[in-house]
Every structure is written in C-alpha cells, then in structure tokens.
Design a protein around this motif. Structure first.
Motif, PDB file in Angstrom:
ATOM      1  N   GLU A   1      -1.872   5.602  -3.771  1.00 59.38           N
ATOM      2  CA  GLU A   1      -2.714   6.274  -3.131  1.00 59.38           C
ATOM      3  C   GLU A   1      -2.227   6.458  -1.736  1.00 59.38           C
ATOM      4  OE1 GLU A   1      -6.160   3.891  -2.848  1.00 59.38           O
ATOM      5  OE2 GLU A   1      -6.790   3.944  -5.106  1.00 59.38           O
ATOM      6  N   ALA A   2      -1.209   6.058  -1.142  1.00 60.58           N
ATOM      7  CA  ALA A   2      -0.533   6.243   0.138  1.00 60.58           C
ATOM      8  C   ALA A   2       0.407   7.713  -0.429  1.00 60.58           C
ATOM      9  CB  ALA A   2       0.321   5.257   0.328  1.00 60.58           C
ATOM     10  N   PHE A   3       0.964   7.604  -1.685  1.00 59.77           N
ATOM     11  CA  PHE A   3       1.697   8.640  -2.210  1.00 59.77           C
ATOM     12  C   PHE A   3       0.985   9.950  -2.164  1.00 59.77           C
ATOM     13  CE2 PHE A   3       3.495  11.362  -5.324  1.00 59.77           C
ATOM     14  CZ  PHE A   3       4.876  11.375  -5.063  1.00 59.77           C
ATOM     15  N   ALA A   4      -0.376   9.747  -2.868  1.00 61.94           N
ATOM     16  CA  ALA A   4      -1.153  10.785  -3.045  1.00 61.94           C
ATOM     17  C   ALA A   4      -1.700  11.325  -1.613  1.00 61.94           C
ATOM     18  CB  ALA A   4      -2.531  10.376  -3.897  1.00 61.94           C
ATOM     19  N   ALA A   5      -1.735  10.634  -0.661  1.00 60.54           N
ATOM     20  CA  ALA A   5      -2.209  10.838   0.699  1.00 60.54           C
ATOM     21  C   ALA A   5      -1.354  12.072   1.491  1.00 60.54           C
ATOM     22  CB  ALA A   5      -2.733   9.595   1.492  1.00 60.54           C
TER      23      ALA A   5
END
Length: 122
Positions: free
Chosen positions: A87-91
């Motif tokens: 999710e941090a990567f996607a953000a």
C-alpha cells in the motif's frame, strides 16, 4: 492512434507489460514469488491510469532485480507486513484509484445522511 490500436490497445504498453513479465519470470524463485504476489495485490488494490501502473511494475521489477543481485533478504525489502509495503508502494504512484473514490463516496454519503437527519429533526 490507428484503427488497430483503437481495437486492441496501445502496442507500446503491451510490449512494456510483456517485458515486465519476462523480467519477473527471470528472478530467483523467492523474489519471483514475492513480486508476483505484490503484482496480484496491486492489480486488485485498484489501478489508476495504465501508464502509471506500468511504471510502478517496472520499478517493482527494478527493486527485486537489484535486491536479488545484492543478495538482500525478501523481508528486508517488504518488511514484516507485506500489505503495508504494497500500500505504501501504491501510494507513491497515485494510490488505489477506485478505492480512494469509494472512500470519499462513503464519507460524502454519511455526511449527506447526517444533514438529512438534522433536516428531519427540525
């Protein structure tokens, strides 16, 4: 854009996707398994524009290729919680397209309901 590209899509993007998939297939097994799992999660998490996600997946391949070359453990890459990592990567690439819209839609609906409730009490 010619007629064929309108029907089947952008050839450049398809080529980039095939190249990304080939890069992931060539990773050592543990890295490959992790990259494929992250890919699946990110695709289900909710994509935004295709070119943004193509770049994200290419960057993911870069990350795992470099980690494999350096012999870095998988947990050193994704940490103790792979979901947080994903999710941090996607953000970094614009978040989770549809889920952000749905979150806002939920917030707006509850606010409207609250206004309606106050109007009914008056």
């Amino acid at each position: 854009m010619n007629l064929i590209e309108k029907v089947v899509g952008d050839f450049g993007d398809k080529r980039r996707w095939r190249d990304y998939k080939a890069r992931v297939r060539s990773l050592p097994s543990g890295y490959r398994t992790t990259a494929q799992a992250l890919e699946r999660y990110l695709l289900n998490f909710g994509a935004t524009e295709g070119d943004i996600w193509l770049q994200a997946f290419e960057d993911l391949a870069d990350l795992f290729e470099q980690a494999a070359a350096d012999g870095r453990p998988i947990r050193e890459i994704v940490g103790s919680d792979p979901v947080d990592f994903a999710e941090a990567f996607a953000a970094n690439y614009g978040g989770a397209g549809w889920i952000n819209k749905e979150r806002q839609r939920l917030v707006d609906a509850v606010a409207r309901a609250e206004e309606q409730e106050r109007g009914a009490d008056s």
